[in-house]
Design a protein around this motif. Structure first.
Motif, PDB file in Angstrom:
ATOM      1  N   ALA A  85       0.824  -1.207   0.000  1.00  0.00           N
ATOM      2  CA  ALA A  85       0.000   0.000   0.000  1.00  0.00           C
ATOM      3  C   ALA A  85       0.862   1.262   0.000  1.00  0.00           C
ATOM      4  CB  ALA A  85      -0.931  -0.017   1.211  1.00  0.00           C
ATOM      5  N   HIS A  86       1.961   1.258   0.774  1.00  0.00           N
ATOM      6  CA  HIS A  86       2.862   2.417   0.753  1.00  0.00           C
ATOM      7  C   HIS A  86       3.353   2.652  -0.675  1.00  0.00           C
ATOM      8  CE1 HIS A  86       3.228   3.602   4.900  1.00  0.00           C
ATOM      9  NE2 HIS A  86       3.592   2.395   5.311  1.00  0.00           N
ATOM     10  N   GLU A  87       3.790   1.592  -1.330  1.00  0.00           N
ATOM     11  CA  GLU A  87       4.365   1.721  -2.667  1.00  0.00           C
ATOM     12  C   GLU A  87       3.303   2.186  -3.683  1.00  0.00           C
ATOM     13  OE1 GLU A  87       7.392   1.488  -3.968  1.00  0.00           O
ATOM     14  OE2 GLU A  87       6.724   1.592  -6.066  1.00  0.00           O
ATOM     15  N   ILE A  88       2.160   1.494  -3.689  1.00  0.00           N
ATOM     16  CA  ILE A  88       1.183   1.765  -4.749  1.00  0.00           C
ATOM     17  C   ILE A  88       0.379   3.038  -4.466  1.00  0.00           C
ATOM     18  CG2 ILE A  88      -0.855   0.860  -5.942  1.00  0.00           C
ATOM     19  CD1 ILE A  88       0.350  -1.979  -5.438  1.00  0.00           C
ATOM     20  N   LEU A  89      -0.168   3.146  -3.261  1.00  0.00           N
ATOM     21  CA  LEU A  89      -1.061   4.276  -2.994  1.00  0.00           C
ATOM     22  C   LEU A  89      -0.277   5.578  -2.808  1.00  0.00           C
ATOM     23  CD1 LEU A  89      -3.538   2.520  -0.519  1.00  0.00           C
ATOM     24  CD2 LEU A  89      -3.874   2.954  -2.957  1.00  0.00           C
ATOM     25  N   GLU A  90       0.763   5.522  -1.980  1.00  0.00           N
ATOM     26  CA  GLU A  90       1.468   6.774  -1.669  1.00  0.00           C
ATOM     27  C   GLU A  90       2.503   7.104  -2.740  1.00  0.00           C
ATOM     28  OE1 GLU A  90       2.836   6.126   2.343  1.00  0.00           O
ATOM     29  OE2 GLU A  90       0.851   6.478   3.203  1.00  0.00           O
ATOM     30  N   LYS A  91       3.343   6.118  -3.112  1.00  0.00           N
ATOM     31  CA  LYS A  91       4.422   6.451  -4.067  1.00  0.00           C
ATOM     32  C   LYS A  91       3.900   6.579  -5.490  1.00  0.00           C
ATOM     33  CE  LYS A  91       8.616   4.904  -1.788  1.00  0.00           C
ATOM     34  NZ  LYS A  91       9.014   3.544  -1.508  1.00  0.00           N
ATOM     35  N   ARG A  92       3.146   5.588  -5.958  1.00  0.00           N
ATOM     36  CA  ARG A  92       2.777   5.609  -7.385  1.00  0.00           C
ATOM     37  C   ARG A  92       1.526   6.428  -7.676  1.00  0.00           C
ATOM     38  NH1 ARG A  92       4.964   0.010 -10.121  1.00  0.00           N
ATOM     39  NH2 ARG A  92       6.660  -0.280  -8.633  1.00  0.00           N
ATOM     40  N   LEU A  93       0.562   6.474  -6.752  1.00  0.00           N
ATOM     41  CA  LEU A  93      -0.684   7.186  -7.050  1.00  0.00           C
ATOM     42  C   LEU A  93      -0.739   8.579  -6.432  1.00  0.00           C
ATOM     43  CD1 LEU A  93      -3.209   4.237  -6.807  1.00  0.00           C
ATOM     44  CD2 LEU A  93      -2.531   5.479  -8.868  1.00  0.00           C
ATOM     45  N   GLY A  94       0.217   8.893  -5.582  1.00  0.00           N
ATOM     46  CA  GLY A  94       0.325  10.256  -5.084  1.00  0.00           C
ATOM     47  C   GLY A  94      -0.531  10.595  -3.869  1.00  0.00           C
ATOM     48  N   PHE A  95      -1.144   9.607  -3.237  1.00  0.00           N
ATOM     49  CA  PHE A  95      -1.842   9.913  -1.980  1.00  0.00           C
ATOM     50  C   PHE A  95      -0.805  10.396  -0.979  1.00  0.00           C
ATOM     51  CE2 PHE A  95      -5.160   7.047  -3.632  1.00  0.00           C
ATOM     52  CZ  PHE A  95      -6.285   7.791  -3.310  1.00  0.00           C
ATOM     53  N   GLU A  96      -1.205  11.317  -0.107  1.00  0.00           N
ATOM     54  CA  GLU A  96      -0.202  11.894   0.777  1.00  0.00           C
ATOM     55  C   GLU A  96       0.284  10.865   1.802  1.00  0.00           C
ATOM     56  OE1 GLU A  96      -1.814  15.257   2.782  1.00  0.00           O
ATOM     57  OE2 GLU A  96      -3.024  14.051   4.125  1.00  0.00           O
ATOM     58  N   GLN A  97       1.516  11.083   2.270  1.00  0.00           N
ATOM     59  CA  GLN A  97       2.085  10.192   3.282  1.00  0.00           C
ATOM     60  C   GLN A  97       1.195  10.215   4.509  1.00  0.00           C
ATOM     61  OE1 GLN A  97       6.058  10.042   4.246  1.00  0.00           O
ATOM     62  NE2 GLN A  97       6.673   9.609   2.139  1.00  0.00           N
ATOM     63  N   GLY A  98       1.009   9.043   5.104  1.00  0.00           N
ATOM     64  CA  GLY A  98       0.100   8.971   6.234  1.00  0.00           C
ATOM     65  C   GLY A  98      -1.263   8.442   5.820  1.00  0.00           C
ATOM     66  N   THR A  99      -1.470   8.310   4.497  1.00  0.00           N
ATOM     67  CA  THR A  99      -2.713   7.698   4.010  1.00  0.00           C
ATOM     68  C   THR A  99      -2.789   6.244   4.464  1.00  0.00           C
ATOM     69  OG1 THR A  99      -2.835   9.142   2.081  1.00  0.00           O
ATOM     70  CG2 THR A  99      -3.926   6.995   1.896  1.00  0.00           C
ATOM     71  N   VAL A 100      -1.617   5.579   4.443  1.00  0.00           N
ATOM     72  CA  VAL A 100      -1.552   4.176   4.876  1.00  0.00           C
ATOM     73  C   VAL A 100      -1.213   4.159   6.361  1.00  0.00           C
ATOM     74  CG1 VAL A 100      -0.357   1.978   4.575  1.00  0.00           C
ATOM     75  CG2 VAL A 100      -0.799   3.457   2.584  1.00  0.00           C
ATOM     76  N   VAL A 101      -2.076   3.568   7.155  1.00  0.00           N
ATOM     77  CA  VAL A 101      -1.788   3.462   8.594  1.00  0.00           C
ATOM     78  C   VAL A 101      -1.561   2.008   8.976  1.00  0.00           C
ATOM     79  CG1 VAL A 101      -3.067   5.566   9.173  1.00  0.00           C
ATOM     80  CG2 VAL A 101      -4.248   3.359   9.237  1.00  0.00           C
ATOM     81  N   HIS A 102      -0.841   1.805  10.088  1.00  0.00           N
ATOM     82  CA  HIS A 102      -0.431   0.453  10.514  1.00  0.00           C
ATOM     83  C   HIS A 102       0.242  -0.276   9.349  1.00  0.00           C
ATOM     84  CE1 HIS A 102      -4.068   1.265  13.202  1.00  0.00           C
ATOM     85  NE2 HIS A 102      -3.008   1.379  13.977  1.00  0.00           N
ATOM     86  N   GLY A 103       1.165   0.440   8.704  1.00  0.00           N
ATOM     87  CA  GLY A 103       1.731  -0.035   7.443  1.00  0.00           C
ATOM     88  C   GLY A 103       2.990  -0.875   7.563  1.00  0.00           C
ATOM     89  N   THR A 104       3.413  -1.200   8.767  1.00  0.00           N
ATOM     90  CA  THR A 104       4.587  -2.067   8.919  1.00  0.00           C
ATOM     91  C   THR A 104       4.139  -3.447   9.393  1.00  0.00           C
ATOM     92  OG1 THR A 104       5.882  -0.140   9.538  1.00  0.00           O
ATOM     93  CG2 THR A 104       6.833  -2.282  10.067  1.00  0.00           C
ATOM     94  N   PRO A 105       4.479  -4.504   8.642  1.00  0.00           N
ATOM     95  CA  PRO A 105       4.079  -5.849   9.085  1.00  0.00           C
ATOM     96  C   PRO A 105       4.741  -6.195  10.422  1.00  0.00           C
ATOM     97  CG  PRO A 105       4.843  -5.890   6.789  1.00  0.00           C
ATOM     98  CD  PRO A 105       5.185  -4.539   7.351  1.00  0.00           C
ATOM     99  N   LEU A 106       3.952  -6.554  11.397  1.00  0.00           N
ATOM    100  CA  LEU A 106       4.463  -6.899  12.727  1.00  0.00           C
ATOM    101  C   LEU A 106       4.147  -8.364  13.029  1.00  0.00           C
ATOM    102  CD1 LEU A 106       3.095  -3.764  14.643  1.00  0.00           C
ATOM    103  CD2 LEU A 106       5.427  -4.124  13.767  1.00  0.00           C
ATOM    104  N   GLU A 107       5.018  -8.997  13.824  1.00  0.00           N
ATOM    105  CA  GLU A 107       4.830 -10.428  14.104  1.00  0.00           C
ATOM    106  C   GLU A 107       3.518 -10.725  14.835  1.00  0.00           C
ATOM    107  OE1 GLU A 107       8.308 -12.091  16.007  1.00  0.00           O
ATOM    108  OE2 GLU A 107       9.051 -12.635  13.998  1.00  0.00           O
ATOM    109  N   ASP A 108       3.048  -9.721  15.597  1.00  0.00           N
ATOM    110  CA  ASP A 108       1.776  -9.947  16.302  1.00  0.00           C
ATOM    111  C   ASP A 108       0.699  -8.970  15.817  1.00  0.00           C
ATOM    112  OD1 ASP A 108       2.652  -7.566  17.301  1.00  0.00           O
ATOM    113  OD2 ASP A 108       2.309  -8.081  19.410  1.00  0.00           O
ATOM    114  N   PHE A 109       0.945  -8.341  14.650  1.00  0.00           N
ATOM    115  CA  PHE A 109      -0.001  -7.378  14.076  1.00  0.00           C
ATOM    116  C   PHE A 109      -0.346  -6.274  15.075  1.00  0.00           C
ATOM    117  CE2 PHE A 109      -1.218 -11.617  12.192  1.00  0.00           C
ATOM    118  CZ  PHE A 109      -0.506 -11.436  11.018  1.00  0.00           C
ATOM    119  N   GLY A 110       0.636  -5.960  15.954  1.00  0.00           N
ATOM    120  CA  GLY A 110       0.389  -4.905  16.942  1.00  0.00           C
ATOM    121  C   GLY A 110      -0.640  -5.321  17.977  1.00  0.00           C
TER     122      GLY A 110
END
Ligand code: VG1
Ligand code: CO
Length: 544
Positions: free
Chosen positions: A222-247
């Protein structure tokens, strides 16, 4: 190197060789020989040919890396020529499906328990996908299951763990292991399907969204496609880091576990679109500003508009939905003069229809939507298709929903889940229900009269294989229905799912409360199945 198994653990014990591979608690998977027995059983059944390529990746949950290292050694011992692994052990389910297809792999191991929670005390899972990129069909999962019960050895090579975080190729015994960028191939595929320019133009004219990756696998995508390629502003993707326990969250994109997103979308600061995906990235939740879209409606709305997206122009040949999914898609198919297939629950039943070109888009009520671009449901794909449609039509989610209902009518829909109930009680409920089916037609429950009741069986239109006992359907004379089935993906006791549906004509009540509209169906479901009597529960744990 041959490792002898004297006391075979039987990985599938207590689980139907069902919906999505093997799913158990992490502690169960950590038993000696446990994951190994399952993986070796897969290899014994599929017998890799010389030169065979295997894909391995997972959703990043706890225990992912350990199993991947072991699976690499076992793949080498079982004669795979090449193993493709997502960097960091990451590959979303749809991305793995694409990688299998793109590189001509003979199959893939996807390590995930999907929407189930992760962590040392939570769930782990492994599923095997075949060369078309889709989940193994019942003939294969059944053979794997049988093999797990007789297996007496597994094969491995003596080799150290490899660096999963470094792109490039290494050798493990006679096998080449390539570490791939998990996002690149998938992002490139998405660019070929959708009108990224139209979406970019919409974004620069002020369209906003929030995408909740739920601490699971879709973050990097989502960071790559939505924010980098489609231009949505940073912060559009939340909880964007894969975590072992999903936080610590439950990565299930529904109104319970994605509550924050729902509240945001119903509040004064809502962006134009809210979306979320699950642990392994194959599900999607779609919420417009002030408008929640049920997954069944989303399938129908996407199908009705899919030809807007460049890769689908003039190409909608058919729609497929799982049996418990609402009939909203059927209305679209009828209006368009194309077939709508009704399959059992689980994506593997769509594989043949997609391979044969009979269906272009498929979906399930559990928030899975996808198309013939891969052989899995695909969360981000659904979000991108929504964006493409909104960009071209220039309307909001709410406007699109209302115009859809005004044309096709509305299928009010809800699913009630009773979780972690006693397995014996759940089986008794289903057995009693099945026995009562012949006597149901003609019986009345409040204002509802039963027109037809059966245990759903499916004959695959391509290979003619038959799958029985895929859920109990009770259809009423007014066209509404209730469906009952037991989950195949839970890891604790049994989960009863009750699906409720009622259709309203285009001139009927199109903007009413779902719970009120389904009141009689809810009462009928309890009267028919004796839910409270069998489970001791008076209310469902989760309503979606
Ligand atoms: C659930 C859903 C089903 C879905 C399956 C796998 O199965 O109801 O529609 O295909 O999960 O989805 P069950 O048997 O628990 O109802 V996933 O996102 O785990 O790959
Ligand atoms: Co999933």
């Amino acid at each position: 190197m041959i490792r002898t198994v004297t006391v075979p653990t039987t990985p599938y014990e207590g689980q139907a060789p069902g919906t999505s591979g093997l799913r158990k608690k992490v502690r169960v998977f950590q038993q000696p020989n446990y994951a190994e027995n399952f993986i070796q059983s897969v290899f014994d059944v599929v017998r890799p040919a010389p030169g065979a390529v295997l894909v391995i990746g997972g959703d990043g949950r706890f225990h992912n890396r350990e199993v991947i290292q072991q699976a690499i050694r076992m793949a080498a011992a079982n004669g795979y020529a090449r193993v493709l692994v997502g960097r960091g052990g990451i590959l979303s389910t749809p991305a793995a499906s694409h990688v299998i297809r793109k590189y001509g792999a003979s199959g893939g191991l996807i390590l995930s328990a999907s929407h189930n929670p992760g962590g040392p005390d939570e769930d782990f899972g492994i599923k095997y996908n075949i060369a078309n990129g889709g989940p193994a069909p019942e003939s294969v999962t059944g053979a794997i299951h049988a093999r797990t019960e007789t297996i007496d050895r597994w094969l491995t090579v003596k080799a150290d763990d490899i660096d999963l975080d470094k792109l490039g190729e290494v050798r493990v015994a006679d096998t080449t292991v390539a570490i791939l960028d998990p996002v690149a191939d998938y992002a490139e595929l998405m660019e070929t399907l959708f009108d990224f320019d139209a979406i970019r133009a919409m974004v620069s004219s002020g369209f906003t969204m929030r995408f909740d990756a739920m601490g699971a696998v879709t973050g990097p995508y989502a960071h790559e496609i939505l924010e980098k390629r489609l231009g949505f502003e940073q912060g559009t993707v939340v909880h964007g880091t894969p975590l072992e326990d999903f936080g610590g969250h439950h990565p299930d994109p529904n109104l319970i576990h994605a509550r924050d997103l729902y509240d945001l979308m119903m509040g004064p600061d809502a962006p134009d679109l809210g979306a979320a995906s699950d642990g392994d990235g194959d599900r999607n939740l779609i919420i417009g500003r002030g408008r929640f879209v049920t997954p069944s409606d989303s399938l129908a709305m996407l199908a009705a508009n899919i030809e807007i997206a460049p890769a689908y122009r003039g190409r909608l040949t058919g729609i497929a939905r799982s049996m418990p999914t609402s009939g909203a898609a059927d209305r679209v198919a009828t209006a368009f003069g194309i077939p709508c297939y009704e399959t059992p629950t689980g994506w593997k039943f769509f594989g043949n229809l997609l391979d044969a070109g009979k269906a272009t888009i498929c979906g399930e009520e559990s928030a899975g939507t996808g198309s013939d671009h891969v052989r899995e449901k695909d969360g981000l794909w659904a979000v991108l298709l929504w964006l493409n449609i909104l960009a071209v039509r220039g309307i909001s989610v709410d406007e699109l929903a209302k115009s859809h209902w005004a044309r096709f009518g509305r299928n009010y829909y809800a699913r009630h889940d009773y979780e972690a109930i006693d397995k014996t009680n759940a089986d008794a409920l289903m057995a009693e229900l099945k026995a009562a089916l012949p006597a149901l037609p003609g019986k009345t429950f409040g204002p509802l009269t039963v027109a037809h009741a059966d245990s759903f069986a499916y004959t695959d239109p391509v290979d003619h294989s038959v799958s029985e006992n895929q859920g109990i359907r009770v259809l009423f004379e007014d066209g509404s229905r209730v469906v009952f089935r037991l989950s195949g993906t839970g890891t604790q006791g049994a989960t009863l799912r009750v699906y409720l549906e009622r259709y309203e004509q285009p001139l009927g009540h199109l903007d009413a409360e779902t719970a009120a509209m389904l009141e009689h169906q809810i009462a009928a479901a309890d009267a028919i199945a004796g839910i409270a009597r069998h489970t001791g529960r008076t209310a469902p744990d989760v309503i979606t």
